[in-house]
Design an enzyme around this catalytic site. Sequence first.
Site, PDB file in Angstrom:
ATOM      1  N   GLY A   1       0.789  -1.226   0.000  1.00  7.76           N
ATOM      2  CA  GLY A   1       0.000   0.000   0.000  1.00  7.76           C
ATOM      3  C   GLY A   1       0.818   1.270   0.000  1.00  7.76           C
ATOM      4  N   GLY A   2       2.073   1.203  -0.415  1.00  7.47           N
ATOM      5  CA  GLY A   2       2.888   2.410  -0.448  1.00  7.47           C
ATOM      6  C   GLY A   2       3.926   2.463   0.656  1.00  7.47           C
TER       7      GLY A   2
ATOM      8  N   SER B   1      -0.749  -4.598  10.296  1.00  6.83           N
ATOM      9  CA  SER B   1      -0.471  -3.151  10.380  1.00  6.83           C
ATOM     10  C   SER B   1       0.923  -2.914  10.928  1.00  6.83           C
ATOM     11  CB  SER B   1      -1.485  -2.459  11.300  1.00  6.83           C
ATOM     12  OG  SER B   1      -2.803  -2.802  10.922  1.00  6.83           O
ATOM     13  N   ARG B   2       1.879  -3.704  10.463  1.00  7.22           N
ATOM     14  CA  ARG B   2       3.188  -3.701  11.118  1.00  7.22           C
ATOM     15  C   ARG B   2       4.333  -3.110  10.324  1.00  7.22           C
ATOM     16  NH1 ARG B   2       6.658  -7.657   9.342  1.00  7.22           N
ATOM     17  NH2 ARG B   2       7.852  -7.344  11.271  1.00  7.22           N
TER      18      ARG B   2
ATOM     19  N   THR C   1       5.086  -0.223   8.516  1.00 10.14           N
ATOM     20  CA  THR C   1       5.622   1.106   8.798  1.00 10.14           C
ATOM     21  C   THR C   1       6.175   1.144  10.221  1.00 10.14           C
ATOM     22  OG1 THR C   1       3.883   1.964   7.364  1.00 10.14           O
ATOM     23  CG2 THR C   1       5.126   3.568   8.636  1.00 10.14           C
TER      24      THR C   1
ATOM     25  N   GLY D   1      -3.407   0.185   9.278  1.00  9.70           N
ATOM     26  CA  GLY D   1      -4.123  -0.455   8.168  1.00  9.70           C
ATOM     27  C   GLY D   1      -5.391  -1.192   8.512  1.00  9.70           C
ATOM     28  N   GLU D   2      -5.479  -1.755   9.713  1.00  5.93           N
ATOM     29  CA  GLU D   2      -6.602  -2.659   9.974  1.00  5.93           C
ATOM     30  C   GLU D   2      -7.801  -2.025  10.647  1.00  5.93           C
ATOM     31  OE1 GLU D   2      -4.892  -6.917  10.800  1.00  5.93           O
ATOM     32  OE2 GLU D   2      -3.497  -5.366  11.478  1.00  5.93           O
TER      33      GLU D   2
END
Lengths: 294, 160, 762
Positions: free
Chosen positions: C485-486, C525-526, C528, C715-716
Amino acid sequence: MTEIQYRVAKNIKDACAAMAAAKGKGYVLAGGTDLLVQMKSGVREPGTIVDVKKIPEMVSITEKNGAFIVGAATPAAVIGEHKKLKKAWPGVVEAINLIGSTQVQGRASAGGNLCNASPAADSVPALVAAGVTANIVGPKGKRSVPVEKFNAGPGKTTLKPGEILVSLSFPKRAKNASDAYLRLIPRTEMDIAVVGVGVNLAMKGDTVTDARVGLGAVAPTVLLVDKAAKALIGSKLDDKALEAAAQACSDACKPIDDKRGTIKYRTKIAGVLLKRAAMIARDRINGIEHPGHR
Amino acid sequence: MAKIHVSTTINGAATEYLCDPNQTLLEVLRDTLGLTGSKEGCGSGDCGACSVTINGRLVCSCLVLAPEAQGAKIETIEGMADGEKLHPLQKKFVEMAALQCGICTPGFLVASKALLAKNPNPTETQVRYWLAGNLCRCTGYDKIITAVMDVAAEMRGAAK
Amino acid sequence: MSTQGNPKYKWIGTRPDRPDGADKVTGRARFGADFNLPGQLIGKVLRSPHPHAVIKSIDTSKAEALPGVKAVVTAKDFPEQANLIVPTGEMQVNLRDITRNIMAREKALYEGHPVAAVAAVSEAIAKQALGLIKVDYKVLPHVIDVAEAMKPNAPVLHDTMITEGVNPPPKKASNIAKRIEFNKGDTKAGFAEAEVVIEKDFTTQAVHQGYIEPHAALASASEDGQVQVWSTTQGHFQVRGFCAKLLNLETSQIRVTATEIGGGFGGKTVVYLEPLAIRLSQKTGKPVKMTMTREEVFRASGPAPGGNIKVKIGAKKDGRIVAAECTVEMQAGAFPGSPVGPACMCSYACYDIDNIHIVGFDVVSNRPKVAAYRAPGAPISAWAVESALDMLAQKLKIDPIDLRLKNAAKRGTKTAYGVTFNTIGMVETLEAARNSEHYRTPVKPGYARGVAAGFWFNVGADSSAAAHVGEDGSVTVISGNPDIGGSRASLALMAAEELGVDYEKVRPVIADTASIGFNFVTGGSRVTFATGLAVVNSVRDMIRELKVRAAKIWNVDPEAVIWENGMAKPAGSNVGDFEPLTLAQLAAQAGKTGGPINGHAQLNVTGAGPGFGVHVCDLKVDNDTGCVTVGRYTAAQDVGTAIHPSYVEGQLQGGAVQGIGWALNEEYIYNAKGRLDNPGFLDYRMPVASDLPMIETILVEVPNPTHPYGVRGVGEVPIIPPLAAVGNAIARATGVRMTDLPMSPPRLSEALDAAAPRMAAD
């Protein structure tokens, strides 16, 4: 496994000959948005694929004495860009322009939509309401049939072996007449119609002088609902008349329960959409256009 | 199966290929011609990841037979940039983060370019309905729509 | 939405172009199915048409004899696996189950279950070969629904499955894999104090992650036992680990390259095709490429589970919650391992409640084995809890945000699963939602407004990273997490910030499994947070070495050198009058001062800050048709520090829209024969662009104290609030409380019609 062939037909005679030679394994290719999906899933296994898009009368729109003839393989996008057809038959054009996405619109045709014979085809209720006739050419010559009699059941047309649907003839457009098509889908796009209703009205002042109602996705084929039309004719589209016409549509339904809708839901929606479509057609006759999303 | 010889034009270049009668244009682009920019998301015309234009008309290449390309002008994502110069839409998509995983991006770019060619001044609703056939699961569409509308405004400004 | 960047930092908080942008917008970037090797074969899978059947025999002889077919594999080509649980993404799996999931052994347990695979010179021949494989099935009765599967006389999938977590253990096998429980305080006493009680049952259906790119893998095995794999995956180290176990290889024999990935959302943290492609490649000596069709993705890859949730909440009249209970029965699919744990743990985590009792059941049935989907389990319990809270708000006539503020979790709140929160952002996020322009704007006529909250833990786990500088001072940062996602941009921003050099001078690279140390999946969601930390630490390691080199050049102590704005400088004027040395200058002299200048870091990261989201949804309902139009939507979330705000916004928008689809139209529809009725994008109805308005985002930056840049996973969380935000808006629009998802037009219409006589009578 029959070996697959692809042929580009030069003219209608060529197309018919190719279909006849294919001995029941011939398939007409217009936009391919149904045929290719069915080939991939194994539902249809050609044989010979006969591409008709190089036949001028099958991909063009002509006008004769105020009556339009639309080539059966004309892409929906092209139909949507035809200003005169759209002005005379806004309901039919909007119905055709609801078949699939913009990408599908670039290819799909009203003829293909009709010949695929899905009970939920978007163009058909509007074509039925408009009183369109289907022009067919086959080994035994030409014949024409009202659109509401073209299909026999889900996936089944009444075309005989070797016959091809060549064009769709519209009646001459009367003054003070217009049409509308509404469908119910769960999202705003990209869905097969759960119910589709086409209403075609002619009015004198605020009284309906003529009406036709096409009802789709609620029976094995698209229905011409005479009773609904009769309820509207002679009326001022008052609540009572609309309710009677809506009820006639609900009564005419022979829907199924499936992954898109229940019998109960479809029956109810048939009536709801009838009323809404009739109002849109009436408003169009009076020069009022509802801001449709297109 | 006897192969069909096709002569066509892809992104302005005269191109020839051999194909089976029942191969799709998408398969030929990806597997025969190495143009893997057009993607297969569904194979049934429901996701738009395979979008190309044929003679200027936006279509799903998974629903076009490869032999139909004969004599036609095909434009794919690979033809959108001008040498090293990205098309304004491509540039704006990167600038506005209108992509996350990027799989739907080629389809959206081809479809958006076709929209602006037809309608240089679309409303937000018109943009959304035109692009309804392009599925995105990552972005929720927001930044894509904004990018297209921004480019439309810029291109109109530049045209004056 | 701030475009001005973060005042604390030079690069962090800005919105530069992502490093892979040009490739992604030109079609140059290569995703799984875009990889090919000369001489490759095409692999295809034969799948069970039956949801439940004994596999009596498989005769592959005719398929093997077909010209063009080079190999056929069945279960006998894969070794048996011990009962061993391994983590995968945020879920746990048992290898004994995984080997059966990738290739059925004794039984076919779902429609779509692989029973054989072939490799042939063309796709057409491979497909033909599948038709020549004769499988002798003994069809068994099947069970699809969780409630049905829990009944005593339900068809049993695994005759050795004795429910765990029940004391004494049951004597008979059943479909209930385990029972879990979480307790805090005493709910019986709590309910005795309650002045109002809300009690309701809810259900959800299975939904798919809906990634636009189907699964794809390319494997090439060499005669010396080495294997190369290209896979579209969220975790190529995961792929390596699974394949090593499933094929009795050593991890160092398998080199996995993660291709670009066209969406995963948790669904690509497991393996389906890779072990099959490897085995076929081993047997044929040729590369084998395998892709799933969209239909296969739906029939055979792991969706998110559906579930039945019972909720009971007791409160005082002023809105203070005194007791809360929840029971979750969750679908695992054909093998155990639904995310019922997280579903239970997250259910009340947004709130500070003294008395909580949660019970969960993991239930198997004849459906594909579930896989993770963005905050696995949490949306399902949140659907129920957040709806019930809305019922409470309505009953007490308290604003739904105020109700949540009254009960909000804070620093020091202890959850039902035993963790005490550090600095968190629930209160800030609620206040941000309440103060938003959206919330302060009166609801438009014909519309109604719904609010809901959500919580997710976020994870840390293992990451390895490296940094090195070229002779000209440009920097390469290497990590091992596929960019979904970037994240490349965020890693480069943090590296640039740390180094004090231009973002454009930092190139992030995602290495294969042989070229960088172990990395846990892209998920949870890890990236970054944890991989960002590894990148920062590897850059710090490099800076340490750069200071040593400067010290050498100046002939001073390394302690006397500082690093500032991309340059080595003397720590003070007393050290000496030395001109600063730039990164480029130091790099140019690397050979003379000790050799190449690299940094690396590898860690297991803990301290991932949990995230909280609050969403506001305005919608209108067409009472005659049951169609819903979402008119305005705002997602507020505490996001720690937004490294690249555009991509943080993107996570909120994307997750919110997935949640809206989950709420309104998405579901797996099974027919009476146990076969999936809607395995395609036509009838599996995900939101399209015309269904939605713009999704407004509010990034509440409550920095995470455990990360150098305050990063929290983002993210989540966004997929959790939308289900109830939509449901609550519908309740307020129509007076009808929907309890079952999806709230599709036929269902909503039926509920409205059923309520109409009651409402007319009121």
